[in-house]
Scaffold this motif. Structure first.
Motif, PDB file in Angstrom:
ATOM      1  N   GLU A   1       0.836  -1.209   0.000  1.00  0.00           N
ATOM      2  CA  GLU A   1       0.000   0.000   0.000  1.00  0.00           C
ATOM      3  C   GLU A   1       0.867   1.254   0.000  1.00  0.00           C
ATOM      4  OE1 GLU A   1      -3.187   0.516  -0.326  1.00  0.00           O
ATOM      5  OE2 GLU A   1      -3.959  -1.512  -0.154  1.00  0.00           O
ATOM      6  N   ALA A   2       1.931   1.254   0.782  1.00  0.00           N
ATOM      7  CA  ALA A   2       2.833   2.407   0.832  1.00  0.00           C
ATOM      8  C   ALA A   2       3.511   2.612  -0.521  1.00  0.00           C
ATOM      9  CB  ALA A   2       3.875   2.211   1.929  1.00  0.00           C
ATOM     10  N   ALA A   3       3.949   1.527  -1.132  1.00  0.00           N
ATOM     11  CA  ALA A   3       4.576   1.634  -2.452  1.00  0.00           C
ATOM     12  C   ALA A   3       3.565   2.125  -3.484  1.00  0.00           C
ATOM     13  CB  ALA A   3       5.157   0.288  -2.863  1.00  0.00           C
ATOM     14  N   ALA A   4       2.312   1.710  -3.355  1.00  0.00           N
ATOM     15  CA  ALA A   4       1.268   2.157  -4.282  1.00  0.00           C
ATOM     16  C   ALA A   4       1.080   3.666  -4.181  1.00  0.00           C
ATOM     17  CB  ALA A   4      -0.043   1.426  -3.994  1.00  0.00           C
ATOM     18  N   ARG A   5       1.116   4.193  -2.960  1.00  0.00           N
ATOM     19  CA  ARG A   5       1.004   5.646  -2.797  1.00  0.00           C
ATOM     20  C   ARG A   5       2.169   6.367  -3.479  1.00  0.00           C
ATOM     21  NH1 ARG A   5      -0.828   3.849   2.167  1.00  0.00           N
ATOM     22  NH2 ARG A   5       1.177   4.177   3.191  1.00  0.00           N
ATOM     23  N   ASP A   6       3.371   5.772  -3.359  1.00  0.00           N
ATOM     24  CA  ASP A   6       4.542   6.361  -4.015  1.00  0.00           C
ATOM     25  C   ASP A   6       4.388   6.336  -5.534  1.00  0.00           C
ATOM     26  OD1 ASP A   6       5.659   6.796  -1.531  1.00  0.00           O
ATOM     27  OD2 ASP A   6       6.971   5.029  -1.618  1.00  0.00           O
ATOM     28  N   TYR A   7       3.873   5.231  -6.061  1.00  0.00           N
ATOM     29  CA  TYR A   7       3.668   5.141  -7.510  1.00  0.00           C
ATOM     30  C   TYR A   7       2.601   6.129  -7.973  1.00  0.00           C
ATOM     31  CZ  TYR A   7       6.738   1.226  -8.578  1.00  0.00           C
ATOM     32  OH  TYR A   7       7.840   0.438  -8.790  1.00  0.00           O
ATOM     33  N   ASP A   8       1.555   6.312  -7.173  1.00  0.00           N
ATOM     34  CA  ASP A   8       0.543   7.325  -7.511  1.00  0.00           C
ATOM     35  C   ASP A   8       1.185   8.708  -7.598  1.00  0.00           C
ATOM     36  OD1 ASP A   8      -1.803   5.862  -7.893  1.00  0.00           O
ATOM     37  OD2 ASP A   8      -2.295   5.877  -5.757  1.00  0.00           O
ATOM     38  N   ALA A   9       2.006   9.029  -6.609  1.00  0.00           N
ATOM     39  CA  ALA A   9       2.671  10.331  -6.579  1.00  0.00           C
ATOM     40  C   ALA A   9       3.632  10.495  -7.752  1.00  0.00           C
ATOM     41  CB  ALA A   9       3.425  10.505  -5.261  1.00  0.00           C
ATOM     42  N   ALA A  10       4.192   9.381  -8.217  1.00  0.00           N
ATOM     43  CA  ALA A  10       5.143   9.428  -9.333  1.00  0.00           C
ATOM     44  C   ALA A  10       4.438   9.386 -10.687  1.00  0.00           C
ATOM     45  CB  ALA A  10       6.131   8.280  -9.215  1.00  0.00           C
ATOM     46  N   GLY A  11       3.112   9.283 -10.681  1.00  0.00           N
ATOM     47  CA  GLY A  11       2.369   9.273 -11.933  1.00  0.00           C
ATOM     48  C   GLY A  11       2.310   7.924 -12.609  1.00  0.00           C
TER      49      GLY A  11
END
Length: 138
Positions: free
Chosen positions: A98-108
């Motif tokens: 979930e944390a990595a998913a948030r990072d990927y969202d932020a990275a587009g």
């Protein structure tokens, strides 16, 4: 989601590790790549948590006459994990995704983020025993 996914409650009342292994086998049979990868990763994390730390002195070079002799003489017994320990590890694996998913969202990269969220859902289905979207309780 894959059509052949096994419901999380396929082996009711069994230990979480056993449910994860059963889900891995079922996913392999149905060729559900997402679940296979997630189950392998979670089971590896559990196995790694059972490993004992090697004492610092064990890595030092010693004379051969000080070496343990015989099959298994240098082996250490693995840690015994409780059901709560296993559940904590699986929940931590889901939280990391979930944390990595948030990072990927932020990275587009929303596609990769959704893939990680799907992996987290698969893990939590087996911890909580709640079927995923579109699946019936079994």
């Amino acid at each position: 989601m894959s059509v052949g996914r096994v419901p999380a409650q396929s082996v009711p009342g069994s230990p979480l590790r056993q449910r994860l292994r059963a889900a891995l086998l079922a996913a392999m049979r149905s060729r559900d790549r997402l679940t296979v990868g997630v189950m392998r990763s979670a089971l590896a994390a559990i196995d790694n948590a059972e490993a004992v730390e090697v004492p610092a002195a064990a890595g030092e070079a010693k004379a051969i006459e000080h070496s343990p002799v015989g099959v298994g003489a240098a082996e250490l017994e693995r840690r015994a994990l409780t059901e709560a320990d296993v559940e904590r590890i699986v929940r931590a694996e889901a939280a990391a995704r979930e944390a990595a998913a948030r990072d990927y969202d932020a990275a587009g990269a929303p596609e990769r983020a959704e893939s990680l969220r799907a992996e987290a859902r698969v893990l939590l289905e087996h911890v909580d025993g709640v079927p995923g979207e579109g699946e019936a309780a079994g």
